[in-house]
Design an enzyme around this catalytic site. Sequence first.
Site, mmCIF file in Angstrom:
data_model
loop_
_atom_site.group_PDB
_atom_site.id
_atom_site.type_symbol
_atom_site.label_atom_id
_atom_site.label_comp_id
_atom_site.label_asym_id
_atom_site.label_seq_id
_atom_site.Cartn_x
_atom_site.Cartn_y
_atom_site.Cartn_z
ATOM 1 C CD GLU A 317 -6.772 -66.299 20.211
ATOM 2 O OE1 GLU A 317 -5.775 -65.559 20.339
ATOM 3 O OE2 GLU A 317 -7.824 -65.935 19.669
ATOM 4 C CG HIS A 338 -23.986 -74.213 45.075
ATOM 5 N ND1 HIS A 338 -24.721 -74.835 46.062
ATOM 6 C CD2 HIS A 338 -22.975 -73.578 45.716
ATOM 7 C CE1 HIS A 338 -24.197 -74.564 47.244
ATOM 8 N NE2 HIS A 338 -23.126 -73.805 47.064
ATOM 9 C CE LYS A 455 -9.008 -61.088 13.643
ATOM 10 N NZ LYS A 455 -7.749 -60.360 13.945
#
Length: 464
Positions: A317, A338, A455
């Site tokens: 951000e 792995h 938003k």
Amino acid sequence: MTTPIKFCSNASQFLIGDQLSEITDQLHAARDEAFADVDLLRSGGEIPAEKQPLDSGFIDLPQRLLDGEDGLVDKMLASAAALRTRIDRLVVLGIGGSYMGLRALFEALCDPYHNELSRDDRGDVPRLYFEGNNLDNDTMSSLLKMLKTQCVRPQELAERWGIVVISKSGGTLETAAAFRMFRDALGEYYGHQSHLAQELVVPVTGETGKLRDLSNALGYEHTFPIPDGVGGRFSVFTAVGLFPAAVLGMDIRAILRGAADITEICRTKPLGENPVLDYVAACHLLERDHGMDMRVLSTWGNRLEATGFWYDQLLAESLGKHERGATPLTVVNTRDLHSRGQQHQEGKRDRVINNLTISEFASEPLSIPEVAAGVDQDQLNRIAGKTIPELLQAAIQGTNKAYADDKRPTTDMVLPKLDAYGMGQLLQLFMLATAIEGRLVGTNPYGQPGVEAYKNNMGDILYK
């Protein structure tokens, strides 16, 4: 000063000529600008447009709190102690920086099976649950159901629960919706007009905004501030992280001391003696000159995974703007060797591996037991007596050697101990590094325009 974080790197093998010394002055200037931003913020003067928003208040905040600013640390400790004795389950509602820093502290400093322990074994502190950080109907329903079925006698400490709700503006829908639902459940349990329904809710919010207005309307006695000039993802050393950490029994003064000490090292030490600047230099040059714009935070231990996720948000951000910025990725080794190890070893040469390791573990080292020859089919008798930390160190050295042999860069950030002081150092180091790199590359590390867009769009869809 307790032992500071150590940083080393093999990045010099990949740099052309004397690139590190060539950017020394630029790095020191970026560091000085980041610290000057604090003076600009504190001055109360007009902030130039190119500096807005300016959320540099996190830089000197640890020392200010230790020096007793507003008596806030004492207030948090007193309120946390009172809440701790009244509940056995704490629900923290918040999203992004409003919960990720706390989660990093919780997973690093509390027992990995904290919620499964008895209250005595937990150190007489409550269990901890997170919500309001997503819009997952099933997880929210499950937590509400658990609280309603396991907490049926409010007069019993073991069956009492409370809420810390964290949102600077109060306008983040995920947290606001969760708060309304858990507040309603709390009121049903204790009685909507009861003193417990009021006293067992602690908002942490800005001085103005929807949550502040709601808190005032509902008359919550204990409400803690998120100061202006400190953005959400930089807020772990405000009441956002410190108050619930104190409820969980963490030593918040030691956390702040670690943060203040690494800040002083960053402010005063030159490149080569400064783990913050050294980390920024290695990552920046490898990205700028070698196209290595994937930064893999390789945490060697489960308890630092949440720290990695917190740092992912911080870096993404802060610097992921204007079609620029490195992409962060957290892995936990040896587990993820792995799954992702193959790609890191032989995939695109677009990444630097930043190891995060611990010198001294909190628990006694476990040793591999020796067994009778007849049941040594796993052939572990040859390393019987070796400890798990010794196995881990061999894995770290072996992995670093494999990367070095293939000419792939690594850095090593070494925490002396995984304790409150060390976590204070580590989180502040990453925040300082992010702010300084932003100034170095000309990107304002504060603000989050991309998040605000989602938003706003979400609101338009829901409220039309």
